[in-house]
Design an enzyme around this catalytic site. Structure first.
Site, PDB file in Angstrom:
ATOM      1  N   LYS A   1     -15.889   5.237  -9.518  1.00 54.48           N
ATOM      2  CA  LYS A   1     -14.697   4.780  -8.903  1.00 54.48           C
ATOM      3  C   LYS A   1     -15.040   3.506  -8.178  1.00 54.48           C
ATOM      4  CE  LYS A   1     -10.959   5.999  -5.685  1.00 54.48           C
ATOM      5  NZ  LYS A   1     -10.623   7.089  -4.737  1.00 54.48           N
TER       6      LYS A   1
ATOM      7  N   ASP B   1      -2.638   5.437  -3.398  1.00 55.93           N
ATOM      8  CA  ASP B   1      -2.954   6.365  -2.637  1.00 55.93           C
ATOM      9  C   ASP B   1      -1.859   7.250  -2.302  1.00 55.93           C
ATOM     10  OD1 ASP B   1      -5.898   5.336  -2.343  1.00 55.93           O
ATOM     11  OD2 ASP B   1      -5.420   4.385  -0.404  1.00 55.93           O
TER      12      ASP B   1
ATOM     13  N   TRP C   1       0.877  -1.234   0.029  1.00 59.38           N
ATOM     14  CA  TRP C   1      -0.039   0.117   0.155  1.00 59.38           C
ATOM     15  C   TRP C   1       1.057   1.312  -0.049  1.00 59.38           C
ATOM     16  CZ3 TRP C   1      -0.990   3.545   4.318  1.00 59.38           C
ATOM     17  CH2 TRP C   1      -2.211   4.608   3.945  1.00 59.38           C
TER      18      TRP C   1
ATOM     19  N   ASP D   1     -14.093   0.856  -5.761  1.00 57.46           N
ATOM     20  CA  ASP D   1     -12.879   0.438  -4.735  1.00 57.46           C
ATOM     21  C   ASP D   1     -13.178  -0.982  -4.195  1.00 57.46           C
ATOM     22  OD1 ASP D   1     -10.789   1.220  -3.430  1.00 57.46           O
ATOM     23  OD2 ASP D   1     -11.617   2.934  -2.437  1.00 57.46           O
TER      24      ASP D   1
END
Ligand code: GLA
Length: 750
Positions: free
Chosen positions: A462, A524, A186, A464
């Site tokens: 979007k 992110d 991540w 997710d």
């Protein structure tokens, strides 16, 4: 074009040749994958074992060359003397498939399951192999710049068989290679790591249930002398979003066995008599023009044959996303204020991220309940989207349909819909996965997402997914099949909705998702210096039109790094540009700069999104043949930096070009106490005066303007010097740490 001549199959496009032959035992032997050659070259390119290698198992005692272990094969069974890794495993059984026939057809062979497929003009070779109780069909689909392979196994016997492993392809390439894989986690996706492939096996795999940010399914194999512009490079990838597996290992004979497919770990499928199992499609690319050539072939294939046809070549809107600016804290008034500001900056699409439904006021509750939160949005989605559309913006919405918070109405009503493995549940980001192998769960998602989409003017979604799966063996594959079915049912009838997939950033950046969503939220992590690694990693395998890239606030939430707004823009330009920060907090100087960034990007959007991408010494360049944009990125500056040369690739040597640097502003405040050297008055670096001046005024960085021939640009033109501690002057680039520039290189007509 695909031909068969005396047992030699030749798959040929202008870009590559793929050759193999059926040997006298009915075993397909690999001959060549690389630059286009002639069918008559088959003998010259084939492995010749001579009298064989000794001490080996042979298919025929009178033929010492019939040792499978030493041959370059297209596929391999087990128990017949090939001790290298087999692409197929049947529980408790050997396998020995022999050629029975072939068929060449126009187009691709449709699949029976919901796995996505590449599309567009192509030709397919179906190679049928059999053993007493099973049939194996190897499919080879030729697209101009890539070969797509997959396998289908059918139980033709009278009792069930258990399939533990079936790769999409297997291939033995002569030569010694280094494998480049793209690893991370991540906010740290796509870090290229190279490992030499020799006698020990090198494996690239994911076990998280998704293709993962840990190990992207795409990888490269390259020869030692490969550079960006020259040398042999192969690229492989999978149209699949679940657990993947790829292995490479070199044999004593110098053959490198490569295979890729669904991860066999904890995987098993019982096939009843007559039942078939289909693998996902794998992509094989090659180039003798180095990493750059390989990327060009991959990019062309993905742009033309993977992303949904409707979005092929279509300009992507500059978007504003509410997440980093608002997180869960918003109401209609705040959103409309942000939308007005986004519109004023030049954005074209306003995306409302997480937090608009159920009790979703933080990440602990509400996931699964897709009813609009009327406290936050009293006019509902219809009212909000209408207001936004009235401003001249398009409207987009975030969903996370595969997951559920235990604290949700959905979970309370259907606790059995969550995916479990028989042990006490473990949560990721306070959520569980829904069991997409259940028809009623898939129906729930399709109905609820469709209902919202049809209730308002929504042109972007979007999608997710923020938790890893649990170890579910073959069910992990069925989950992915369920996901593809759901995506097909929702977005198949709504092709004009721009779908951007996301999984905590780039946790599912793969060709399976790209078959449905033309772009993916890459990470992110929006720190531009981190993005240099992430976007460059992606660039080996994925075109820039697939990469969601946003400008966010600094210091960055992910690194605490302070970076110039110009660099945040310059890096995000090389993808699908968006802004994701609280626009209300922007200073007048920042508003001016963002307006200029968006206007510039819009002017050259097609080149940024669809131009030919190249990695260069100083950064990246994109080009459509006439216009080239070159990004030069710096990380930490050194004192007294030397001269810097910009080399621009792919220009016509005799043509003249105009080179201009995108003009950039320098924040006055960044000089602090140094201002005393240039200011007639003594400025307090911590005083109100400097703070006020910094809000409204900038210094020009000066600009580059010169003309040069394509030959000179290819050789490398000298750039203005970087700041050297000898004063501020527009003849140099006054940049500190993390500075950057974008150069526009345009052909001079006539
Ligand atoms: C994930 C995504 C973010 C954002 C949040 C919302 O972390 O990667 O971009 O959408 O979820 O909860």
């Amino acid at each position: 074009m695909i031909t068969e001549t005396n047992g030699v199959f030749h798959i040929q496009t202008g870009v590559y040749s793929y050759l193999f032959k059926i040997n006298s035992y009915g075993i397909p032997e690999h001959i060549h994958f690389g630059a286009p050659v002639k069918t008559e070259d088959a003998f010259a390119l084939s492995c010749r074992p001579g009298l064989g290698w000794g001490s080996n198992i042979v298919l025929n005692p009178d033929d010492t060359t019939s040792c499978l272990d030493t041959l370059a094969l297209e596929w391999s069974g087990s128990g017949r003397g090939d001790y290298r890794e087999s692409p197929l495993e049947l529980a408790g059984k050997s396998s020995d498939f022999r050629y029975v026939g072939s068929k060449i057809r126009e187009g691709s062979a449709p699949m029976a399951c919901s796995l996505p497929q590449a599309h567009g003009d192509c030709q397919t070779l179906e190679l049928t192999l059999e053993q007493s109780d099973a049939r194996l069909i190897l499919y080879y689909t030729a697209y101009p710049t890539a070969l797509v392979r997959r396998a289908v196994l059918e139980n033709t016997g009278s009792s069930p068989m258990v399939l533990n492993k079936l790769m999409s392809f297997c291939l033995d390439l002569p030569g010694t290679y280094t494998m480049a894989t793209f690893n991370g986690g991540w906010i740290a996706e796509m870090r290229r790591q190279d490992v030499s492939v020799r006698g020990s096996k090198v494996v690239n795999e994911s076990l998280t249930g998704s293709s993962s940010n840990r190990h992207n399914p795409g990888f490269l194999l390259f020869e030692a002398d490969a550079t960006e512009d020259a040398g042999r490079v192969y690229g492989f990838n999978l149209l699949y979003s679940g657990n993947h597996y790829a292995a490479a290992q070199q044999s004593l004979q110098g053959l490198t066995r490569i295979m890729q497919g669904i991860n066999p770990s904890n995987f098993s499928k019982e096939l009843a008599p007559g039942e078939k199992f289909e693998t996902p499609e794998a992509v094989l690319c090659c180039s003798d023009r180095g990493f750059g050539g390989l990327s060009e072939n991959m990019h062309t294939f993905v742009s033309d044959h993977v992303i949904p046809a409707y979005w092929r070549g279509r300009p992507r809107p500059v978007l504003y996303n509410s997440w980093e600016g608002c997180v869960f804290d918003f109401n209609q008034r705040r959103l409309l204020d942000l939308a007005r500001r986004a519109k004023d900056l030049g954005c074209e699409l306003f995306v409302l991220d997480d937090g608009w439904f159920g009790a979703r006021n933080n990440d602990k509750a509400g996931l699964g309940d897709y009813t609009v939160n009327k406290k936050k949005l009293p006019e509902g989605m219809e009212g909000l989207s209408q207001h936004i559309q009235d401003m001249g913006l398009e409207f987009g919405l975030w969903f996370e349909p595969e997951s559920v918070n235990p604290d949700s109405d959905l979970y309370r009503a259907h606790p059995g819909w969550a995916l479990t493995d028989g042990f006490p549940e473990v949560q990721g980001r306070n959520q569980l996965l829904l069991d997409l192998t259940k028809a009623e769960v898939r129906d729930y998602i399709v109905e609820n997402v469709s209902r919202i989409l049809d209730s308002a003017k929504i042109s972007y979604v979007k999608w997710d997914m923020n938790r890893h799966s649990i170890a579910l063996g073959a069910k992990a594959h069925d989950f992915i099949l369920g996901l593809y079915e759901v995506l097909g049912r929702i977005f198949g009838p709504r092709p004009e909705i721009l779908l951007e997939s996301c999984s905590s950033g780039g946790n599912r950046f793969d060709l399976g998702m790209l078959c449905f969503s033309p772009q993916v939220w890459a990470s992110d992590d929006t720190d531009p210096i981190e993005r240099l690694t992430i976007q460059e990693g992606l660039s080996y395998l994925y075109p820039q039109s697939t990469v969601g890239a946003h400008v966010s606030a600094a210091p960055h939430g992910q690194t605490l790094r302070q970076t110039p707004l110009s660099t945040r823009g310059n890096v995000a330009f090389f993808g699908c540009l968006g802004y994701e920060l609280d626009l209300k907090q922007l200073l007048p100087v920042e508003i001016r700069e963002i307006k200029a960034q968006i206007a510039f990007y819009k002017q050259y959007r097609e080149v940024f999104q669809y131009g030919r991408f190249r990695r260069t010494e100083l950064g990246w360049q994109v080009s459509d043949g006439k216009t080239t944009l070159a990004g030069v990125f710096h990380t930490l500056v050194h004192a007294a930096p030397g001269y810097e040369q910009l080399r621009v690739r792919g220009l016509k040597t005799d043509t003249m070009y105009r080179v201009t640097a995108l003009s950039q502003a320098i924040r006055v405040g960044q000089f602090g106490g140094l201002l005393k050297h240039v200011s007639p008055v003594n400025v307090d670096p911590n005083g109100v005066l400097l703070r006020v001046v910094d809000r409204y005024f900038t210094l020009p960085e000066g600009t580059e303007e010169l003309t040069a021939s394509g030959a000179a640009l290819g050789s490398g033109i000298m750039l203005r010097p970087l700041f050297r501690g000898t004063g501020y002057d527009q003849s140099q680039r006054t940049q500190g740490d993390f500075g950057s520039d974008v150069y526009l290189v345009e052909e001079i007509e006539g």
